[in-house]
Motif scaffolding. Structure first.
Motif, mmCIF file in Angstrom:
data_model
loop_
_atom_site.group_PDB
_atom_site.id
_atom_site.type_symbol
_atom_site.label_atom_id
_atom_site.label_comp_id
_atom_site.label_asym_id
_atom_site.label_seq_id
_atom_site.Cartn_x
_atom_site.Cartn_y
_atom_site.Cartn_z
ATOM 1 N N LYS A 20 -8.865 1.144 -5.486
ATOM 2 C CA LYS A 20 -10.269 1.549 -5.540
ATOM 3 C C LYS A 20 -10.550 2.426 -6.760
ATOM 4 N N THR A 78 0.832 -1.210 0.000
ATOM 5 C CA THR A 78 0.000 0.000 0.000
ATOM 6 C C THR A 78 0.867 1.261 0.000
ATOM 7 N N ALA A 132 -6.864 -2.735 1.513
ATOM 8 C CA ALA A 132 -6.912 -1.442 0.830
ATOM 9 C C ALA A 132 -7.213 -0.321 1.812
ATOM 10 N N ARG A 133 -8.082 -0.577 2.761
ATOM 11 C CA ARG A 133 -8.464 0.453 3.730
ATOM 12 C C ARG A 133 -7.367 0.706 4.751
ATOM 13 N N GLY A 173 -10.097 -6.114 -10.887
ATOM 14 C CA GLY A 173 -10.343 -6.692 -9.568
ATOM 15 C C GLY A 173 -9.853 -8.126 -9.469
ATOM 16 N N SER A 196 -4.537 2.135 0.227
ATOM 17 C CA SER A 196 -4.366 2.015 -1.220
ATOM 18 C C SER A 196 -5.583 2.604 -1.920
ATOM 19 N N THR A 197 -5.497 3.871 -2.243
ATOM 20 C CA THR A 197 -6.534 4.505 -3.052
ATOM 21 C C THR A 197 -6.483 3.963 -4.476
ATOM 22 N N LYS A 245 -9.223 -8.218 0.772
ATOM 23 C CA LYS A 245 -8.656 -7.170 -0.088
ATOM 24 C C LYS A 245 -9.156 -5.799 0.347
ATOM 25 N N TRP A 246 -10.437 -5.698 0.679
ATOM 26 C CA TRP A 246 -10.982 -4.426 1.145
ATOM 27 C C TRP A 246 -10.293 -3.984 2.431
ATOM 28 N N THR A 292 -7.431 10.209 1.705
ATOM 29 C CA THR A 292 -8.684 9.489 1.464
ATOM 30 C C THR A 292 -9.122 8.620 2.630
ATOM 31 N N LEU A 302 -7.744 5.803 2.997
ATOM 32 C CA LEU A 302 -7.390 4.473 2.493
ATOM 33 C C LEU A 302 -5.870 4.352 2.405
ATOM 34 N N GLU A 334 -10.750 -0.259 -9.724
ATOM 35 C CA GLU A 334 -11.774 -1.302 -9.726
ATOM 36 C C GLU A 334 -12.970 -1.034 -10.637
#
Length: 373
Positions: A183, A165, A289-290, A192, A179-180, A285-286, A175, A177, A186
């Motif tokens: 997102k 990330t 990323a967050r 994805g 890893s913006t 993964k979410w 953001t 996040l 996607e």
């Protein structure tokens, strides 16, 4: 469909990095790709320096490498040459998944048929693609083994994302996040997490049907986080943000190569490689990323939770025997240093907290990308 699995040595490597081209004074993105490509024209590296969708992006690709060490030496050389060529164009290079403050509306599209067609067909979705990735290819000696290893590696894409990330900012704002970039990407069609395939023939059939129905021109228009690349005889990991520190590239590449070799050995022994439900992999993964390395990830072996560093360390130990055989254990050991230091997003956010300046973040990215070569 042309496929070249087995044409290169097993677990051979290719690494691709997408770099930001920055104005030397303002550190904002600048369209200098034509000048950079012209400087490499006719030289030995010409075919390894490429344009991308937007003119403020330049991609480099290593030659086929037998070891992680060889690939990293190649990347160091490419970064140095790119730094020098960009300097002649009154520009800098930087590596991160997104730029801290430049806006996608201000970027110019590269004048190539592929990219013009992408903008025409995907419109605003493609216009927003001001993102930068790290792609890692690992060679395999049979198409069915490639599919089996890709199915298995899909489970651990969230761990690779958490490690890599490096895009906490977008259009001059934090953001929330880690890893913006993932997102932003996607919304692309065919992006994805990939599906799991029962065989290489099933993948081939999907590609054939997609071409027949005018869904895409060829399989390179399938932008999954992990995909077979038959023409190169590899599987390609595409989930990672671009890395600022080259030692982070080496560590992540070593982990990917060693995991693929570990899964390939299981396949050769006739073992069935597990395939996890895409919904749970997507949940991980979410979370990655967050929250990046601060995430709690699901251990899909027993449906418990553990921290991202714990999950990554388990992967390192699982892949260590393969790393010893491949000669990349020193680079694999760099994972621990990355975990202790924090991901690129952690470092960017720390600079921003200390300086309250996105300009300082962009300046640090440009300096660190080439500073330790």
């Amino acid at each position: 469909m042309e496929q070249n699995f087995g044409k290169s040595a097993p677990f051979s490597l290719g690494v691709e990095e997408e770099f930001q081209i920055l104005n030397r004074e303002s550190f904002e993105l600048v369209s200098r790709i034509d000048e950079i490509l012209l400087a490499f024209e006719g030289g030995e590296k010409e075919k390894r320096i490429k344009a991308e969708l937007l003119q403020s992006v330049v991609e480099v690709a290593t030659d086929v490498a037998g070891t992680v060490g060889e690939a990293m030496e190649d990347l160091r050389d490419l970064r140095l040459h790119l730094r020098d060529v960009a300097g002649e164009a009154d520009a800098l290079i930087a590596s991160a998944g997104t730029h801290p403050f430049s806006r996608y509306e201000h970027q110019e599209v590269t004048d190539r048929p592929r990219y013009i067609d992408l903008i025409e067909s995907m419109r605003w979705v493609a216009e927003r693609e001001l993102i930068f990735g790290l792609h890692i290819h690992v060679g395999l000696n049979s198409p069915d083994k490639a599919i089996a290893c890709a199915n298995a590696l899909r489970t651990y894409l969230p761990e690779l994302l958490a490690l890599s990330t490096n895009s906490p900012f977008w259009q001059a704002r934090a953001t929330g996040l880690a890893s913006t970039r993932v997102k932003v990407f996607e919304p692309f069609p065919r992006a994805g997490l990939p599906p799991a395939f029962a065989s290489y023939e099933e993948f081939e059939l999907l590609v054939e049907r997609g071409i027949k129905t005018n869904s895409f021109a060829d399989y390179t228009y399938i932008w999954w986080d992990l995909r077979p690349h038959p023409r190169l005889g590899t599987i390609e990991v595409r989930v990672c943000d671009a890395q600022t520190r080259i030692e982070s590239v080496g560590a992540i590449t070593a982990l990917v190569q060693s995991l693929v070799a570990t899964f390939a050995a299981s396949f050769d022994r006739g073992e069935t490689l597990p395939v996890e439900p895409i919904t749970l992999v997507a949940e991980n993964k979410w979370r990655a990323a967050r929250d990046g390395l601060k995430a709690n990830l699901i251990d899909l072996a027993d449906d418990s939770e553990r921290t991202a560093p714990e999950a990554v360390r388990a992967l390192v130990e699982q892949s260590r025997p393969a790393a010893q055989e491949l000669g990349c254990e020193p680079e694999l050991d760099g994972i621990e240093a990355l975990l202790q230091r924090g991901s690129g997003s952690d470092e960017q956010l720390a600079i921003y907290r200390d300086t309250d300046s996105l300009l300082a973040v962009a300046k640090w990215l440009s300096e660190e990308t080439v500073g330790s070569l």
